[in-house]
Scaffold this motif. Structure first.
Motif, PDB file in Angstrom:
ATOM      1  N   ILE A   1      86.427 -18.494  45.860  1.00  0.00           N
ATOM      2  CA  ILE A   1      87.748 -19.086  45.644  1.00  0.00           C
ATOM      3  C   ILE A   1      87.580 -20.598  45.647  1.00  0.00           C
ATOM      4  CG2 ILE A   1      90.101 -19.326  46.507  1.00  0.00           C
ATOM      5  CD1 ILE A   1      89.843 -16.645  47.847  1.00  0.00           C
ATOM      6  N   SER A   2      87.886 -21.242  44.557  1.00  0.00           N
ATOM      7  CA  SER A   2      87.783 -22.696  44.460  1.00  0.00           C
ATOM      8  C   SER A   2      89.121 -23.329  44.807  1.00  0.00           C
ATOM      9  CB  SER A   2      87.336 -23.106  43.059  1.00  0.00           C
ATOM     10  OG  SER A   2      88.283 -22.678  42.089  1.00  0.00           O
ATOM     11  N   GLY A   3      89.066 -24.594  45.285  1.00  0.00           N
ATOM     12  CA  GLY A   3      90.289 -25.301  45.631  1.00  0.00           C
ATOM     13  C   GLY A   3      91.120 -24.562  46.664  1.00  0.00           C
ATOM     14  N   VAL A   4      90.521 -24.292  47.827  1.00  0.00           N
ATOM     15  CA  VAL A   4      91.179 -23.502  48.870  1.00  0.00           C
ATOM     16  C   VAL A   4      92.522 -24.111  49.258  1.00  0.00           C
ATOM     17  CG1 VAL A   4      91.001 -22.826  51.303  1.00  0.00           C
ATOM     18  CG2 VAL A   4      89.054 -22.521  49.771  1.00  0.00           C
ATOM     19  N   GLN A   5      93.542 -23.243  49.387  1.00  0.00           N
ATOM     20  CA  GLN A   5      94.891 -23.646  49.754  1.00  0.00           C
ATOM     21  C   GLN A   5      95.270 -23.051  51.113  1.00  0.00           C
ATOM     22  OE1 GLN A   5      97.306 -22.210  46.515  1.00  0.00           O
ATOM     23  NE2 GLN A   5      96.174 -23.389  44.960  1.00  0.00           N
ATOM     24  N   GLU A   6      96.417 -23.494  51.633  1.00  0.00           N
ATOM     25  CA  GLU A   6      96.884 -22.983  52.919  1.00  0.00           C
ATOM     26  C   GLU A   6      97.056 -21.464  52.894  1.00  0.00           C
ATOM     27  OE1 GLU A   6      97.344 -24.223  55.804  1.00  0.00           O
ATOM     28  OE2 GLU A   6      97.346 -26.417  55.553  1.00  0.00           O
ATOM     29  N   SER A   7      97.483 -20.951  51.756  1.00  0.00           N
ATOM     30  CA  SER A   7      97.733 -19.503  51.640  1.00  0.00           C
ATOM     31  C   SER A   7      96.455 -18.682  51.610  1.00  0.00           C
ATOM     32  CB  SER A   7      98.553 -19.226  50.374  1.00  0.00           C
ATOM     33  OG  SER A   7      97.868 -19.692  49.215  1.00  0.00           O
ATOM     34  N   ASP A   8      95.307 -19.329  51.550  1.00  0.00           N
ATOM     35  CA  ASP A   8      94.041 -18.600  51.481  1.00  0.00           C
ATOM     36  C   ASP A   8      93.456 -18.283  52.850  1.00  0.00           C
ATOM     37  OD1 ASP A   8      93.977 -18.604  48.671  1.00  0.00           O
ATOM     38  OD2 ASP A   8      93.170 -20.638  48.646  1.00  0.00           O
ATOM     39  N   PHE A   9      94.030 -18.836  53.911  1.00  0.00           N
ATOM     40  CA  PHE A   9      93.493 -18.580  55.246  1.00  0.00           C
ATOM     41  C   PHE A   9      94.068 -17.277  55.787  1.00  0.00           C
ATOM     42  CE2 PHE A   9      93.597 -23.316  54.958  1.00  0.00           C
ATOM     43  CZ  PHE A   9      92.217 -23.481  54.834  1.00  0.00           C
ATOM     44  N   GLY A  10      93.203 -16.430  56.303  1.00  0.00           N
ATOM     45  CA  GLY A  10      93.630 -15.141  56.824  1.00  0.00           C
ATOM     46  C   GLY A  10      92.464 -14.198  56.972  1.00  0.00           C
ATOM     47  N   ARG A  11      92.765 -12.907  57.016  1.00  0.00           N
ATOM     48  CA  ARG A  11      91.729 -11.882  57.177  1.00  0.00           C
ATOM     49  C   ARG A  11      91.419 -11.262  55.813  1.00  0.00           C
ATOM     50  NH1 ARG A  11      89.350  -9.194  61.259  1.00  0.00           N
ATOM     51  NH2 ARG A  11      90.603 -10.388  62.734  1.00  0.00           N
ATOM     52  N   TYR A  12      90.149 -11.370  55.419  1.00  0.00           N
ATOM     53  CA  TYR A  12      89.707 -10.839  54.130  1.00  0.00           C
ATOM     54  C   TYR A  12      89.091  -9.455  54.327  1.00  0.00           C
ATOM     55  CZ  TYR A  12      90.574 -15.237  51.741  1.00  0.00           C
ATOM     56  OH  TYR A  12      91.177 -16.330  51.184  1.00  0.00           O
ATOM     57  N   THR A  13      89.466  -8.551  53.438  1.00  0.00           N
ATOM     58  CA  THR A  13      88.981  -7.177  53.509  1.00  0.00           C
ATOM     59  C   THR A  13      88.301  -6.809  52.196  1.00  0.00           C
ATOM     60  OG1 THR A  13      90.806  -6.556  54.975  1.00  0.00           O
ATOM     61  CG2 THR A  13      89.600  -4.774  53.900  1.00  0.00           C
ATOM     62  N   ILE A  14      87.095  -6.259  52.288  1.00  0.00           N
ATOM     63  CA  ILE A  14      86.422  -5.703  51.113  1.00  0.00           C
ATOM     64  C   ILE A  14      86.361  -4.192  51.314  1.00  0.00           C
ATOM     65  CG2 ILE A  14      84.177  -6.261  52.159  1.00  0.00           C
ATOM     66  CD1 ILE A  14      83.004  -6.206  49.326  1.00  0.00           C
ATOM     67  N   THR A  15      86.890  -3.462  50.333  1.00  0.00           N
ATOM     68  CA  THR A  15      86.943  -2.008  50.400  1.00  0.00           C
ATOM     69  C   THR A  15      86.099  -1.424  49.275  1.00  0.00           C
ATOM     70  OG1 THR A  15      89.195  -2.105  51.293  1.00  0.00           O
ATOM     71  CG2 THR A  15      88.444   0.014  50.414  1.00  0.00           C
ATOM     72  N   VAL A  16      85.186  -0.536  49.630  1.00  0.00           N
ATOM     73  CA  VAL A  16      84.305   0.108  48.650  1.00  0.00           C
ATOM     74  C   VAL A  16      84.695   1.574  48.549  1.00  0.00           C
ATOM     75  CG1 VAL A  16      81.928   0.641  48.021  1.00  0.00           C
ATOM     76  CG2 VAL A  16      82.458  -1.488  49.245  1.00  0.00           C
ATOM     77  N   THR A  17      84.928   2.028  47.333  1.00  0.00           N
ATOM     78  CA  THR A  17      85.322   3.414  47.086  1.00  0.00           C
ATOM     79  C   THR A  17      84.236   4.118  46.294  1.00  0.00           C
ATOM     80  OG1 THR A  17      87.644   2.695  46.988  1.00  0.00           O
ATOM     81  CG2 THR A  17      87.129   4.898  46.149  1.00  0.00           C
ATOM     82  N   ASP A  18      83.807   5.305  46.755  1.00  0.00           N
ATOM     83  CA  ASP A  18      82.765   6.039  46.027  1.00  0.00           C
ATOM     84  C   ASP A  18      83.394   6.970  44.997  1.00  0.00           C
ATOM     85  OD1 ASP A  18      83.734   8.225  47.376  1.00  0.00           O
ATOM     86  OD2 ASP A  18      81.998   8.458  48.693  1.00  0.00           O
ATOM     87  N   GLN A  19      82.545   7.744  44.305  1.00  0.00           N
ATOM     88  CA  GLN A  19      83.031   8.583  43.208  1.00  0.00           C
ATOM     89  C   GLN A  19      83.924   9.724  43.702  1.00  0.00           C
ATOM     90  OE1 GLN A  19      80.003   8.633  44.378  1.00  0.00           O
ATOM     91  NE2 GLN A  19      79.272  10.742  44.589  1.00  0.00           N
ATOM     92  N   ASP A  20      83.868  10.038  45.000  1.00  0.00           N
ATOM     93  CA  ASP A  20      84.708  11.098  45.547  1.00  0.00           C
ATOM     94  C   ASP A  20      86.023  10.567  46.109  1.00  0.00           C
ATOM     95  OD1 ASP A  20      82.759  13.031  44.974  1.00  0.00           O
ATOM     96  OD2 ASP A  20      81.685  12.555  46.826  1.00  0.00           O
ATOM     97  N   GLY A  21      86.230   9.256  46.032  1.00  0.00           N
ATOM     98  CA  GLY A  21      87.447   8.681  46.552  1.00  0.00           C
ATOM     99  C   GLY A  21      87.374   8.287  48.010  1.00  0.00           C
ATOM    100  N   THR A  22      86.217   8.453  48.633  1.00  0.00           N
ATOM    101  CA  THR A  22      86.046   8.080  50.033  1.00  0.00           C
ATOM    102  C   THR A  22      85.845   6.572  50.125  1.00  0.00           C
ATOM    103  OG1 THR A  22      84.987  10.211  50.456  1.00  0.00           O
ATOM    104  CG2 THR A  22      84.726   8.489  52.131  1.00  0.00           C
ATOM    105  N   GLN A  23      86.520   5.954  51.088  1.00  0.00           N
ATOM    106  CA  GLN A  23      86.493   4.500  51.209  1.00  0.00           C
ATOM    107  C   GLN A  23      85.826   4.047  52.501  1.00  0.00           C
ATOM    108  OE1 GLN A  23      90.637   3.344  50.839  1.00  0.00           O
ATOM    109  NE2 GLN A  23      90.452   3.107  48.609  1.00  0.00           N
ATOM    110  N   THR A  24      85.153   2.909  52.417  1.00  0.00           N
ATOM    111  CA  THR A  24      84.612   2.225  53.587  1.00  0.00           C
ATOM    112  C   THR A  24      84.932   0.742  53.428  1.00  0.00           C
ATOM    113  OG1 THR A  24      82.643   1.773  54.918  1.00  0.00           O
ATOM    114  CG2 THR A  24      82.339   1.893  52.534  1.00  0.00           C
TER     115      THR A  24
END
Length: 256
Positions: free
Chosen positions: A96-119
């Motif tokens: 993310i370039s040019g970070v703004q006030e609205s960019d501060f928080g908790r970031y989540t990366i979710t990976v979904t496999d071919q069966d729909g299972t998420q981690t």
């Protein structure tokens, strides 16, 4: 209650093993970034089963005002919600370039496999209120030491006055002297051990010496310029004299 909790934990571990997919951030520490700078979050996806196929990677940011989807990666292509957001490396790197006030928080990366299972995994990103302090340091290094029973005791002198942790920033058992809090011209390190005493000095020239050296340099440059001008003038005068002499000779030798 304890038995139920342990059973749930075991079941969760079994599901994770069967799933064969996990995601984590490469840097485990909380992130800080200043306004206007670039935020780069790098995650790593691990597969314990070689046949595991990733269907989608999604990034979200959760703040006090709510949650918003930032980017998704699917079928070897990335899609972002804003032009200043980019996603790379199969969706595992978010920029993310040019970070703004609205960019501060908790970031989540979710990976979904071919069966729909998420981690998923999360990372807190906070605002950096002030930049880190840069530090210049001197190191007292006793290289090539022979084996001895004791460690060297290092003493620092600045302009002949001994310094301590109360008057300066000394670290690594005294071997490093940080200069952001001290000023001087003559820095001396003294190392004492059972092998004897070793002394080293680092001298910073006085500003007046720099000015003197600069004045001498300017004078030398001026002298060189004058010498070059003088040589050119002599050459021009010589050429003019020879030309005039030749013209006079031709005039005298011309038939009357």
């Amino acid at each position: 209650m304890s038995l139920k909790w342990n059973t749930c934990s075991i079941l969760a571990m079994c599901v994770h093993i069967v799933q064969g997919l996990s995601v984590h951030f490469k840097n485990p520490h909380p992130f800080y970034v200043a306004l206007g700078r670039e935020l780069v979050l790098e995650a790593s996806i691990e597969k314990t089963l070689p046949v595991e196929k990733i269907f989608m990677v999604a990034w979200e940011c959760n703040t006090a005002s709510g949650s918003r989807r930032l980017a998704t990666w699917q079928s070897d292509a990335g899609k972002t919600q804003e032009a200043r957001i980019s996603i790379e490396n199969g969706g595992t790197t978010l920029k993310i370039s040019g970070v703004q006030e609205s960019d501060f928080g908790r970031y989540t990366i979710t990976v979904t496999d071919q069966d729909g299972t998420q981690t998923l995994t999360e990372k807190e990103v906070s605002k950096s209120e002030k930049p880190p302090e840069a530090s210049v340091e001197l190191r007292c290094d006793v290289s090539g030491e022979r084996a001895h029973w004791d460690s060297p005791v290092v003493t620092w002198l600045i302009d002949g006055v001994e310094v301590t942790n109360q008057t300066a920033n000394v670290s690594d058992g005294g071997s490093r002297l940080h200069l952001q809090e001290v000023t001087g011209h003559n820095y001396t390190c003294i190392s004492n051990s059972s092998l004897g005493t070793s002394v080293a000095q680092f001298i910073i020239p006085d500003s007046s010496e720099f000015n003197k050296a600069g004045s001498l340099c300017d004078a030398a440059k001026a002298a060189i310029v004058l010498w070059v001008v003088l040589v050119i003038a002599l050459i021009v005068i010589g050429i003019f004299y020879l030309k005039r002499k030749n013209d006079k000779g031709r005039y005298n030798s011309a038939p009357s």
